[in-house]
Design a protein around this motif. Structure first.
Motif, PDB file in Angstrom:
ATOM      1  N   SER A   1     -10.060 -32.428  30.507  1.00 46.23           N
ATOM      2  CA  SER A   1      -9.789 -34.055  30.013  1.00 46.23           C
ATOM      3  C   SER A   1      -9.033 -34.610  31.314  1.00 46.23           C
ATOM      4  O   SER A   1      -7.958 -34.239  31.632  1.00 46.23           O
ATOM      5  CB  SER A   1      -8.818 -34.045  28.774  1.00 46.23           C
ATOM      6  OG  SER A   1      -8.662 -35.198  28.483  1.00 46.23           O
ATOM      7  N   GLY A   2      -9.634 -35.788  31.722  1.00 45.77           N
ATOM      8  CA  GLY A   2      -8.667 -36.638  32.820  1.00 45.77           C
ATOM      9  C   GLY A   2      -8.712 -35.730  34.141  1.00 45.77           C
ATOM     10  O   GLY A   2      -8.100 -36.125  35.024  1.00 45.77           O
ATOM     11  N   ARG A   3      -9.620 -34.736  34.270  1.00 48.12           N
ATOM     12  CA  ARG A   3      -9.678 -34.174  35.503  1.00 48.12           C
ATOM     13  C   ARG A   3     -11.015 -34.372  36.434  1.00 48.12           C
ATOM     14  O   ARG A   3     -11.816 -34.984  35.919  1.00 48.12           O
ATOM     15  CB  ARG A   3      -9.266 -32.600  35.419  1.00 48.12           C
ATOM     16  CG  ARG A   3      -7.965 -32.359  34.654  1.00 48.12           C
ATOM     17  CD  ARG A   3      -6.805 -32.382  35.653  1.00 48.12           C
ATOM     18  NE  ARG A   3      -5.542 -32.179  34.970  1.00 48.12           N
ATOM     19  CZ  ARG A   3      -5.108 -31.035  35.085  1.00 48.12           C
ATOM     20  NH1 ARG A   3      -5.670 -30.038  35.858  1.00 48.12           N
ATOM     21  NH2 ARG A   3      -3.870 -30.755  34.721  1.00 48.12           N
TER      22      ARG A   3
ATOM     23  N   ALA B   1     -14.671 -25.334  50.707  1.00 49.24           N
ATOM     24  CA  ALA B   1     -15.365 -26.374  50.172  1.00 49.24           C
ATOM     25  C   ALA B   1     -14.602 -27.264  49.171  1.00 49.24           C
ATOM     26  O   ALA B   1     -14.763 -27.201  48.110  1.00 49.24           O
ATOM     27  CB  ALA B   1     -16.794 -25.959  49.586  1.00 49.24           C
ATOM     28  N   VAL B   2     -13.398 -27.681  49.693  1.00 52.59           N
ATOM     29  CA  VAL B   2     -12.237 -28.453  48.856  1.00 52.59           C
ATOM     30  C   VAL B   2     -12.330 -29.948  49.191  1.00 52.59           C
ATOM     31  O   VAL B   2     -12.498 -30.127  50.338  1.00 52.59           O
ATOM     32  CB  VAL B   2     -10.953 -27.714  49.066  1.00 52.59           C
ATOM     33  CG1 VAL B   2      -9.986 -28.581  48.302  1.00 52.59           C
ATOM     34  CG2 VAL B   2     -10.830 -26.273  48.754  1.00 52.59           C
ATOM     35  N   VAL B   3     -12.531 -30.547  48.068  1.00 49.89           N
ATOM     36  CA  VAL B   3     -12.236 -31.956  48.208  1.00 49.89           C
ATOM     37  C   VAL B   3     -11.176 -32.826  47.529  1.00 49.89           C
ATOM     38  O   VAL B   3     -10.816 -32.193  46.626  1.00 49.89           O
ATOM     39  CB  VAL B   3     -13.504 -32.568  47.663  1.00 49.89           C
ATOM     40  CG1 VAL B   3     -13.455 -34.116  47.710  1.00 49.89           C
ATOM     41  CG2 VAL B   3     -14.688 -32.098  48.443  1.00 49.89           C
ATOM     42  N   SER B   4     -10.592 -33.580  48.302  1.00 50.33           N
ATOM     43  CA  SER B   4      -9.173 -34.043  47.625  1.00 50.33           C
ATOM     44  C   SER B   4      -9.403 -35.485  47.592  1.00 50.33           C
ATOM     45  O   SER B   4     -10.263 -36.326  48.231  1.00 50.33           O
ATOM     46  CB  SER B   4      -8.023 -33.654  48.594  1.00 50.33           C
ATOM     47  OG  SER B   4      -8.026 -34.555  49.614  1.00 50.33           O
ATOM     48  N   GLN B   5      -8.794 -36.041  46.850  1.00 50.26           N
ATOM     49  CA  GLN B   5      -8.748 -37.797  46.433  1.00 50.26           C
ATOM     50  C   GLN B   5      -7.417 -38.162  46.376  1.00 50.26           C
ATOM     51  O   GLN B   5      -6.363 -37.307  45.870  1.00 50.26           O
ATOM     52  CB  GLN B   5      -9.431 -37.897  45.327  1.00 50.26           C
ATOM     53  CG  GLN B   5     -10.951 -38.280  45.390  1.00 50.26           C
ATOM     54  CD  GLN B   5     -11.572 -38.647  44.008  1.00 50.26           C
ATOM     55  OE1 GLN B   5     -12.344 -37.725  43.356  1.00 50.26           O
ATOM     56  NE2 GLN B   5     -11.407 -39.982  43.589  1.00 50.26           N
ATOM     57  N   HIS B   6      -7.233 -39.486  46.851  1.00 45.65           N
ATOM     58  CA  HIS B   6      -5.909 -40.033  47.042  1.00 45.65           C
ATOM     59  C   HIS B   6      -6.068 -41.427  46.830  1.00 45.65           C
ATOM     60  O   HIS B   6      -6.974 -42.103  47.327  1.00 45.65           O
ATOM     61  CB  HIS B   6      -4.978 -39.872  48.190  1.00 45.65           C
ATOM     62  CG  HIS B   6      -3.811 -40.274  48.459  1.00 45.65           C
ATOM     63  ND1 HIS B   6      -2.601 -39.897  47.840  1.00 45.65           N
ATOM     64  CD2 HIS B   6      -3.259 -41.744  48.811  1.00 45.65           C
ATOM     65  CE1 HIS B   6      -1.562 -40.451  47.886  1.00 45.65           C
ATOM     66  NE2 HIS B   6      -1.906 -41.794  48.635  1.00 45.65           N
ATOM     67  N   PRO B   7      -5.262 -42.133  45.801  1.00 49.33           N
ATOM     68  CA  PRO B   7      -4.461 -41.472  44.974  1.00 49.33           C
ATOM     69  C   PRO B   7      -5.049 -40.983  43.819  1.00 49.33           C
ATOM     70  O   PRO B   7      -6.156 -41.078  43.472  1.00 49.33           O
ATOM     71  CB  PRO B   7      -3.263 -42.851  44.628  1.00 49.33           C
ATOM     72  CG  PRO B   7      -4.278 -43.838  44.521  1.00 49.33           C
ATOM     73  CD  PRO B   7      -5.234 -43.519  45.678  1.00 49.33           C
ATOM     74  N   SER B   8      -4.312 -40.164  42.879  1.00 47.08           N
ATOM     75  CA  SER B   8      -4.767 -39.406  41.760  1.00 47.08           C
ATOM     76  C   SER B   8      -4.633 -40.497  40.747  1.00 47.08           C
ATOM     77  O   SER B   8      -5.578 -40.236  39.649  1.00 47.08           O
ATOM     78  CB  SER B   8      -3.818 -38.507  41.349  1.00 47.08           C
ATOM     79  OG  SER B   8      -2.580 -38.610  41.243  1.00 47.08           O
TER      80      SER B   8
ATOM     81  N   TYR C   1     -12.608 -42.745  38.826  1.00 44.42           N
ATOM     82  CA  TYR C   1     -13.503 -42.787  39.948  1.00 44.42           C
ATOM     83  C   TYR C   1     -13.412 -41.322  40.606  1.00 44.42           C
ATOM     84  O   TYR C   1     -12.536 -40.788  40.877  1.00 44.42           O
ATOM     85  CB  TYR C   1     -13.056 -44.001  40.927  1.00 44.42           C
ATOM     86  CG  TYR C   1     -13.202 -45.222  40.568  1.00 44.42           C
ATOM     87  CD1 TYR C   1     -12.418 -45.938  39.857  1.00 44.42           C
ATOM     88  CD2 TYR C   1     -14.511 -45.701  40.640  1.00 44.42           C
ATOM     89  CE1 TYR C   1     -12.423 -47.145  39.347  1.00 44.42           C
ATOM     90  CE2 TYR C   1     -14.741 -47.039  40.103  1.00 44.42           C
ATOM     91  CZ  TYR C   1     -13.772 -47.645  39.405  1.00 44.42           C
ATOM     92  OH  TYR C   1     -14.028 -49.055  38.926  1.00 44.42           O
ATOM     93  N   ILE C   2     -14.814 -40.599  40.905  1.00 44.06           N
ATOM     94  CA  ILE C   2     -14.694 -39.432  41.339  1.00 44.06           C
ATOM     95  C   ILE C   2     -15.675 -39.428  42.504  1.00 44.06           C
ATOM     96  O   ILE C   2     -16.688 -40.122  42.425  1.00 44.06           O
ATOM     97  CB  ILE C   2     -15.186 -38.350  40.198  1.00 44.06           C
ATOM     98  CG1 ILE C   2     -14.533 -38.450  38.877  1.00 44.06           C
ATOM     99  CG2 ILE C   2     -15.253 -37.008  40.733  1.00 44.06           C
ATOM    100  CD1 ILE C   2     -15.107 -37.635  37.848  1.00 44.06           C
ATOM    101  N   CYS C   3     -15.128 -38.577  43.700  1.00 41.11           N
ATOM    102  CA  CYS C   3     -15.965 -38.500  44.653  1.00 41.11           C
ATOM    103  C   CYS C   3     -16.548 -37.224  44.786  1.00 41.11           C
ATOM    104  O   CYS C   3     -16.108 -36.298  44.127  1.00 41.11           O
ATOM    105  CB  CYS C   3     -15.441 -39.038  45.978  1.00 41.11           C
ATOM    106  SG  CYS C   3     -14.048 -37.819  46.634  1.00 41.11           S
ATOM    107  N   SER C   4     -17.639 -36.820  45.742  1.00 45.34           N
ATOM    108  CA  SER C   4     -17.900 -35.503  45.694  1.00 45.34           C
ATOM    109  C   SER C   4     -18.640 -35.557  47.079  1.00 45.34           C
ATOM    110  O   SER C   4     -18.795 -36.587  47.703  1.00 45.34           O
ATOM    111  CB  SER C   4     -19.190 -35.274  44.901  1.00 45.34           C
ATOM    112  OG  SER C   4     -20.376 -35.852  45.063  1.00 45.34           O
TER     113      SER C   4
ATOM    114  N   GLY D   1     -10.509 -36.761  41.306  1.00 44.09           N
ATOM    115  CA  GLY D   1     -10.512 -37.931  40.452  1.00 44.09           C
ATOM    116  C   GLY D   1      -9.537 -39.103  40.837  1.00 44.09           C
ATOM    117  O   GLY D   1      -8.371 -38.388  41.111  1.00 44.09           O
ATOM    118  N   THR D   2      -9.848 -40.307  40.654  1.00 51.24           N
ATOM    119  CA  THR D   2      -8.616 -41.325  40.578  1.00 51.24           C
ATOM    120  C   THR D   2      -8.776 -42.084  39.641  1.00 51.24           C
ATOM    121  O   THR D   2      -9.900 -42.692  39.242  1.00 51.24           O
ATOM    122  CB  THR D   2      -8.900 -42.150  41.903  1.00 51.24           C
ATOM    123  OG1 THR D   2      -8.475 -41.349  43.086  1.00 51.24           O
ATOM    124  CG2 THR D   2      -7.755 -43.169  41.951  1.00 51.24           C
TER     125      THR D   2
END
Lengths: 111, 117
Positions: free
Chosen positions: A39-41, B2-9, B92-95, B111-112
């Motif tokens: 959830s939410g991740r 293969a790690v992807v980060s997003q900012h801000p959460s 919002y999620i990126c890949s 995700g954000t």
């Protein structure tokens, strides 16, 4: 974009039971992938199965693919409360490496 | 790997402001990055596909002037939600794809969560 269908939409089971989720899609694919989302991740990649494969295992996970029926199933054996999450299938039917996601199954595993 | 980060959460903003979300591939060069939107209890909907150094390709129904995507390098893509409104509130999620030996796979950021007041 067209989405695949997943069933059931929601599944509630007791710890130790097996959980089976199904996914159907509409067009030809090169591969199909299963993801988990708490959830939410973000999404956690579980398994990728190619169109020339019929079954694949990873730990307590078993995925089958029937390209003639355009369907796949994900079986989680001996479920645990920590398996509680949403599970999505995704195909590469979008082309150009684009993924088309199914509607997802919300799994709740009760202690 | 293969790690992807997003900012801000997560981000909360006022209606009418613009918000920028970053997506970074930390340990591989991402030839392609994807942006998805997810409403509560729904699936992921692809918004756009971006390749480094070229214009993003938007899915039908996604306004390119509202959701500006820049993929300036092989490790960074940004999504800017311009003149945000409450209906833009979403996850919002990126890949990213392009990891060596795993070209078929997309690796997702965490995700954000955007909330527009």
């Amino acid at each position: 974009s067209q989405q695949g269908e997943e069933d059931p939409q929601a599944l509630s089971i007791q710890e130790g039971e097996n959980a089976t989720m199904n996914c159907s899609y509409k067009t030809s694919i090169n591969n199909l992938q299963w993801y988990r989302q708490n959830s939410g991740r973000g999404l956690v990649h579980l398994i990728l199965i190619r169109s020339n494969e019929r079954e694949k295992h990873s730990g307590r996970l078993r995925v089958t693919l029937d390209t003639s029926k355009k369907s796949s199933s994900l079986l989680i054996t001996a479920s645990r409360a920590a398996d509680t999450a949403s599970y999505f299938c995704a195909t590469d039917a979008g082309g150009y490496n684009k993924l088309i996601f199914g509607a997802g199954t919300r799994l709740a595993v009760h202690p | 790997g293969a790690v992807v980060s997003q900012h801000p959460s997560w981000v909360i903003c006022k209606s009418g402001t613009s918000v920028k979300i970053e997506c970074r591939s930390l340990d591989f060069q991402a030839t392609t990055m994807f942006w998805y939107r997810q409403f509560p209890k729904q699936s992921l909907m692809l918004m756009a596909t971006s390749n480094e150094g070229s214009k993003a390709t938007y899915e039908q129904g996604v306004e390119k002037d509202k959701f500006l995507i820049n993929h300036a390098s092989l490790t960074l893509s940004t999504l800017t939600v311009t003149s945000a409104h409450p209906e833009d509130s979403s996850f919002y999620i990126c890949s990213a794809s392009g990891a060596s030996g795993r070209l078929d796979e997309q690796f997702f950021g965490p995700g954000t969560r955007l909330t527009v007041l």
